[in-house]
Write a protein that holds these residues in place. Structure first.
Motif, PDB file in Angstrom:
ATOM      1  N   LEU A 168      46.842  34.516  42.593  1.00 50.60           N
ATOM      2  CA  LEU A 168      45.991  34.254  43.748  1.00 50.60           C
ATOM      3  C   LEU A 168      45.424  35.596  44.192  1.00 50.60           C
ATOM      4  O   LEU A 168      46.147  36.447  44.699  1.00 50.60           O
ATOM      5  CB  LEU A 168      46.775  33.592  44.880  1.00 50.60           C
ATOM      6  N   PHE A 169      44.125  35.790  43.948  1.00 54.96           N
ATOM      7  CA  PHE A 169      43.480  37.075  44.205  1.00 54.96           C
ATOM      8  C   PHE A 169      42.908  37.176  45.614  1.00 54.96           C
ATOM      9  O   PHE A 169      42.398  36.201  46.155  1.00 54.96           O
ATOM     10  CB  PHE A 169      42.332  37.310  43.212  1.00 54.96           C
TER      11      PHE A 169
ATOM     12  N   GLY B 168      43.211  33.040  39.389  1.00 53.96           N
ATOM     13  CA  GLY B 168      43.104  33.504  38.008  1.00 53.96           C
ATOM     14  C   GLY B 168      44.432  33.320  37.300  1.00 53.96           C
ATOM     15  O   GLY B 168      45.332  32.626  37.794  1.00 53.96           O
ATOM     16  N   PHE B 169      44.568  33.964  36.156  1.00 60.77           N
ATOM     17  CA  PHE B 169      45.809  33.847  35.385  1.00 60.77           C
ATOM     18  C   PHE B 169      45.947  35.041  34.455  1.00 60.77           C
ATOM     19  O   PHE B 169      45.007  35.822  34.261  1.00 60.77           O
ATOM     20  CB  PHE B 169      45.830  32.537  34.577  1.00 60.77           C
TER      21      PHE B 169
ATOM     22  N   VAL C 252      43.980  39.229  31.354  1.00 67.25           N
ATOM     23  CA  VAL C 252      43.964  38.751  32.741  1.00 67.25           C
ATOM     24  C   VAL C 252      42.580  38.189  33.069  1.00 67.25           C
ATOM     25  O   VAL C 252      41.561  38.773  32.699  1.00 67.25           O
ATOM     26  CB  VAL C 252      44.373  39.856  33.753  1.00 67.25           C
ATOM     27  N   ASN C 253      42.578  37.039  33.702  1.00 68.41           N
ATOM     28  CA  ASN C 253      41.364  36.432  34.229  1.00 68.41           C
ATOM     29  C   ASN C 253      41.422  36.658  35.734  1.00 68.41           C
ATOM     30  O   ASN C 253      42.365  36.232  36.390  1.00 68.41           O
ATOM     31  CB  ASN C 253      41.330  34.936  33.900  1.00 68.41           C
ATOM     32  N   TYR C 254      40.405  37.342  36.291  1.00 65.67           N
ATOM     33  CA  TYR C 254      40.408  37.712  37.699  1.00 65.67           C
ATOM     34  C   TYR C 254      39.906  36.613  38.630  1.00 65.67           C
ATOM     35  O   TYR C 254      39.736  36.841  39.824  1.00 65.67           O
ATOM     36  CB  TYR C 254      39.563  38.969  37.914  1.00 65.67           C
ATOM     37  N   GLY C 255      39.642  35.427  38.112  1.00 65.79           N
ATOM     38  CA  GLY C 255      39.182  34.337  38.959  1.00 65.79           C
ATOM     39  C   GLY C 255      37.719  34.476  39.317  1.00 65.79           C
ATOM     40  O   GLY C 255      36.977  35.248  38.714  1.00 65.79           O
ATOM     41  N   THR C 256      37.288  33.717  40.329  1.00 65.57           N
ATOM     42  CA  THR C 256      35.885  33.715  40.757  1.00 65.57           C
ATOM     43  C   THR C 256      35.792  33.943  42.257  1.00 65.57           C
ATOM     44  O   THR C 256      36.406  33.220  43.037  1.00 65.57           O
ATOM     45  CB  THR C 256      35.215  32.370  40.410  1.00 65.57           C
ATOM     46  N   LEU C 257      35.019  34.945  42.642  1.00 66.20           N
ATOM     47  CA  LEU C 257      34.691  35.204  44.039  1.00 66.20           C
ATOM     48  C   LEU C 257      33.345  34.552  44.310  1.00 66.20           C
ATOM     49  O   LEU C 257      32.373  34.814  43.593  1.00 66.20           O
ATOM     50  CB  LEU C 257      34.591  36.700  44.314  1.00 66.20           C
TER      51      LEU C 257
ATOM     52  N   MET D  40      47.361  50.358  32.954  1.00 63.50           N
ATOM     53  CA  MET D  40      45.903  50.423  32.992  1.00 63.50           C
ATOM     54  C   MET D  40      45.340  49.041  32.701  1.00 63.50           C
ATOM     55  O   MET D  40      45.955  48.256  31.976  1.00 63.50           O
ATOM     56  CB  MET D  40      45.382  51.421  31.959  1.00 63.50           C
ATOM     57  N   HIS D  41      44.178  48.763  33.293  1.00 62.59           N
ATOM     58  CA  HIS D  41      43.478  47.526  32.967  1.00 62.59           C
ATOM     59  C   HIS D  41      42.031  47.870  32.662  1.00 62.59           C
ATOM     60  O   HIS D  41      41.407  48.692  33.338  1.00 62.59           O
ATOM     61  CB  HIS D  41      43.610  46.479  34.086  1.00 62.59           C
ATOM     62  N   SER D  42      41.544  47.275  31.601  1.00 60.84           N
ATOM     63  CA  SER D  42      40.147  47.435  31.214  1.00 60.84           C
ATOM     64  C   SER D  42      39.436  46.159  31.636  1.00 60.84           C
ATOM     65  O   SER D  42      39.770  45.079  31.156  1.00 60.84           O
ATOM     66  CB  SER D  42      40.053  47.652  29.703  1.00 60.84           C
ATOM     67  N   TRP D  43      38.463  46.265  32.550  1.00 63.63           N
ATOM     68  CA  TRP D  43      37.875  45.103  33.221  1.00 63.63           C
ATOM     69  C   TRP D  43      36.382  45.012  32.944  1.00 63.63           C
ATOM     70  O   TRP D  43      35.731  45.986  32.585  1.00 63.63           O
ATOM     71  CB  TRP D  43      38.135  45.173  34.718  1.00 63.63           C
ATOM     72  N   ASP D  44      35.879  43.791  33.141  1.00 63.50           N
ATOM     73  CA  ASP D  44      34.456  43.509  32.968  1.00 63.50           C
ATOM     74  C   ASP D  44      34.090  42.394  33.947  1.00 63.50           C
ATOM     75  O   ASP D  44      34.724  41.338  33.943  1.00 63.50           O
ATOM     76  CB  ASP D  44      34.185  43.071  31.529  1.00 63.50           C
ATOM     77  N   PHE D  45      33.080  42.622  34.804  1.00 62.01           N
ATOM     78  CA  PHE D  45      32.662  41.630  35.789  1.00 62.01           C
ATOM     79  C   PHE D  45      31.194  41.286  35.610  1.00 62.01           C
ATOM     80  O   PHE D  45      30.378  42.133  35.249  1.00 62.01           O
ATOM     81  CB  PHE D  45      32.876  42.150  37.227  1.00 62.01           C
TER      82      PHE D  45
END
Length: 186
Positions: free
Chosen positions: A25-26, A60-61, A80-85, A124-129
């Protein structure tokens, strides 16, 4: 060469290998000033007024694998899936309703220390939005950014279930998550 050495050490010292997955829960950390900046930029485009709102949360999950490399120390890697804002904006002059959905995903790598049911981890996390803006004339999807930054977590649990808090540093702002995950050892 480093990967081969690390792989050999994990096999040599690993007492437990496990797969994990769970829900997050983000809280995206969007503040009123962020929404006001959106409104100001839309008014500058020629709209008479702009009002934006968000519930500042998303679901997310994550899924991944871990291995104990020494007593109380594990390494973990996963997705990791960061969910949707979702940000909803109402405009006047002309009247328009705009919805912006911001989605992201990434990969993580962490070192985890656990003792007596509690744990702390860092990595570390490598992210993409990306974002999708939907209005009466259609929608547009655009990349927002990507990068690699640190993340941290704390929590407690048993051998199979964990409840925790994670903090993800992201270039323009940080996000946090309450996590509930299940691990299966093999």
């Amino acid at each position: 060469f480093t990967f081969i050495l690390l792989s050999t050490q994990v096999k040599a010292y690993s007492n437990e290998t496990y797969m994990f997955g769970g829900a997050k829960l983000f809280n995206y950390g969007i503040e009123k000033s962020d929404l006001q900046a959106i409104n100001t930029s839309l008014i500058a485009l020629g709209f008479s007024s702009s009002t934006s709102s968000t519930d500042n949360s998303g679901i997310g999950f994550d899924i991944g694998f871990g291995a104990e490399i020494a007593p109380n120390f594990s390494i973990e890697g996963g997705y990791v899936n960061y969910g949707t804002l979702t940000i909803k904006t109402s405009l006047t002059g002309p009247t328009e309703n705009v919805t912006t959905d911001i989605e992201g995903d990434g990969v993580t790598g962490a070192v985890k220390f656990s003792e007596e049911g509690y744990y702390v981890k860092a990595g570390m996390h490598s992210w993409d939005f990306s974002s999708t803006v939907t209005a009466s004339l259609g929608s547009s999807t655009d990349a927002l950014g990507s990068g690699t930054d640190p993340f941290f977590g704390i929590g407690f649990g048993s051998d199979q279930f964990e409840f925790g808090y994670e903090h993800y540093v992201i270039e323009d702002g940080d996000i946090s998550a309450l996590t509930l995950r299940f691990a299966h050892k093999f």
